[in-house]
Design a protein around this motif. Structure first.
Motif, PDB file in Angstrom:
ATOM      1  N   ASP A  40       0.835  -1.203   0.000  1.00 15.17           N
ATOM      2  CA  ASP A  40       0.000   0.000   0.000  1.00 15.17           C
ATOM      3  C   ASP A  40       0.864   1.246   0.000  1.00 15.17           C
ATOM      4  OD1 ASP A  40      -2.659   0.910   0.002  1.00 15.17           O
ATOM      5  OD2 ASP A  40      -2.287   1.700   2.016  1.00 15.17           O
ATOM      6  N   ILE A  41       1.930   1.224   0.807  1.00 10.34           N
ATOM      7  CA  ILE A  41       2.840   2.373   0.852  1.00 10.34           C
ATOM      8  C   ILE A  41       3.527   2.540  -0.496  1.00 10.34           C
ATOM      9  CG2 ILE A  41       4.870   3.312   1.986  1.00 10.34           C
ATOM     10  CD1 ILE A  41       4.188   1.536   4.357  1.00 10.34           C
ATOM     11  N   LEU A  42       3.864   1.414  -1.114  1.00 13.67           N
ATOM     12  CA  LEU A  42       4.645   1.496  -2.344  1.00 13.67           C
ATOM     13  C   LEU A  42       3.806   1.984  -3.516  1.00 13.67           C
ATOM     14  CD1 LEU A  42       6.941  -1.638  -2.326  1.00 13.67           C
ATOM     15  CD2 LEU A  42       7.576   0.746  -2.128  1.00 13.67           C
ATOM     16  N   PHE A  43       2.562   1.495  -3.600  1.00 17.63           N
ATOM     17  CA  PHE A  43       1.832   1.729  -4.841  1.00 17.63           C
ATOM     18  C   PHE A  43       0.793   2.843  -4.747  1.00 17.63           C
ATOM     19  CE2 PHE A  43       3.010  -2.842  -5.498  1.00 17.63           C
ATOM     20  CZ  PHE A  43       4.019  -2.537  -6.377  1.00 17.63           C
ATOM     21  N   ASN A  44       0.305   3.137  -3.532  1.00 20.71           N
ATOM     22  CA  ASN A  44      -0.666   4.214  -3.409  1.00 20.71           C
ATOM     23  C   ASN A  44       0.035   5.476  -2.936  1.00 20.71           C
ATOM     24  OD1 ASN A  44      -2.808   2.707  -4.226  1.00 20.71           O
ATOM     25  ND2 ASN A  44      -3.339   2.060  -2.159  1.00 20.71           N
ATOM     26  N   VAL A  45       0.511   6.229  -3.912  1.00 17.72           N
ATOM     27  CA  VAL A  45       1.256   7.431  -3.564  1.00 17.72           C
ATOM     28  C   VAL A  45       0.272   8.534  -3.219  1.00 17.72           C
ATOM     29  CG1 VAL A  45       2.841   9.160  -4.406  1.00 17.72           C
ATOM     30  CG2 VAL A  45       3.204   6.784  -4.967  1.00 17.72           C
TER      31      VAL A  45
END
Lengths: 245, 106
Positions: free
Chosen positions: B3-8
């Motif tokens: 989630d941290i990586l892909f939902n900027v």
């Protein structure tokens, strides 16, 4: 010492990213029922869609800007430091583009990666002197003091970031999405309308500031011995214009 | 994690700005060359600008762009005057090490 700072920075990044990203899903789940969230948030607080390419670009440019910044702080060679600064500023310009600040992104590239970089390179070429010892505080006491100061700053920032909460979905203002008017957000036209309308006074004040800065820079950097009439051996110097003694 | 990586989201931009600001602060504290200190100050101004733009986008307020533009102009003025001072100091004493510029210390 330098290694210690880098480790602390890395730790700060790791803690900060988890701290900032964690509360968002948690609060959405806790505060509002899922169905309600979908209905109330046609566009969430995401800057862009959930497209993975966008996230990949963000991480790429974030890495470029942070890496360039670390380069600036750690390099002993000044030219290498300036090149790191340019990379950092180009990354930041790309990040501005992701924030829909198109005009400012271009201004950033022109002013920073163009003008200021050339200015720095010029001055470095004039000075042309390597740094003897890059790290500042000399002596054991200075190192301890500097380390403590950095530790304190990093700690304060990390503590601050841990307590960051996502905005309450009930009161948050949704960012303007790509509506017909929303497409204009951050363009030259929109920024110009603001700049020559409500923000006209600061804009004009900036022109005066830049004029003062140009005059001041020339006055400070001017050679001091311009009006010499006697050279080092005591012989009179001919006037540069008329050639008379 | 993904989630941290892909939902900027906005938090990512704010944290990035904070990290850049922190690196700038570290440069000002740690380095002793006046030129590097000036570069670090520029980095800090950029980080502040990024925060401004993020919050402006978050609240849909376009006047943050005017503010950021003014910050860029002030940064340019600061760089020109600061580099002029560095050149003047170098001309007088052949180094720009801030630890050795102690003439004004009483």
């Amino acid at each position: 010492m330098r290694l210690l700072i880098l480790i602390m920075l890395a730790f700060g990044v790791a803690t900060a990213s988890t701290a900032a990203a964690d509360p968002i899903p948690a609060q959405v789940v806790n505060v509002r029922p899922a169905a309600n969230v979908v209905k109330r948030w046609p566009h969430s607080d995401r800057v862009e869609s959930k497209d993975k390419g966008m996230a990949l670009l963000f991480w790429m440019f974030a890495l470029a800007s942070v890496g360039g910044a670390v380069f600036v702080v750690t390099r002993r060679n000044l030219i290498a430091a300036v090149m790191g600064m340019v990379g950092s500023f180009l990354g930041i310009a790309a990040i501005y583009m992701m924030l829909y600040a198109h005009f400012l992104s271009v201004v950033q590239m022109l002013v920073y990666a163009g003008a200021i970089m050339v200015l720095f390179v010029f001055v470095i070429m004039i000075l042309n002197r390597p740094e003897d010892e890059p790290v500042a505080p000399s002596g054991r006491a200075g190192q301890v003091l500097g380390g403590a100061a950095i530790l304190y700053l990093v700690g304060r920032l990390v503590m601050l970031l841990i307590y960051v909460r996502a905005p309450n979905p009930a009161t948050a203002v949704a960012a303007p999405g790509p509506t017909p008017e929303g497409h204009d957000w951050g363009s030259v036209k929109a920024v110009g309308t603001d700049l020559f309308g409500p923000d006209a006074f600061p804009f004009e004040a900036i022109s005066i500031l830049l004029l003062v800065a140009v005059v001041g820079a020339i006055a400070i950097a001017r050679p001091l011995h311009e009006d010499k009439t006697i050279d080092d051996e005591g012989n009179p110097v001919p006037d540069p214009v008329t050639g008379a003694h | 994690m993904s989630d941290i990586l892909f939902n900027v989201g906005y938090g990512h931009f704010l944290v990035l700005a904070a990290v850049l600001f922190l690196i700038g602060v570290g440069g000002v504290i740690v380095r002793r060359n006046a030129l590097i200190i000036l570069m670090s100050v520029e980095l800090m101004l950029n980080a502040a600008n990024m925060t401004l733009l993020t919050f402006g986008r978050m609240w849909g307020d376009l006047s943050s762009h005017s503010f950021a533009l003014i910050v860029i102009a002030v940064a340019a003025a600061e760089a020109s005057v600061g580099l002029a001072i560095v050149v003047a100091v170098f001309r007088g004493r052949r180094n720009v090490d801030v630890d050795r510029l102690t003439t004004l210390r009483h």
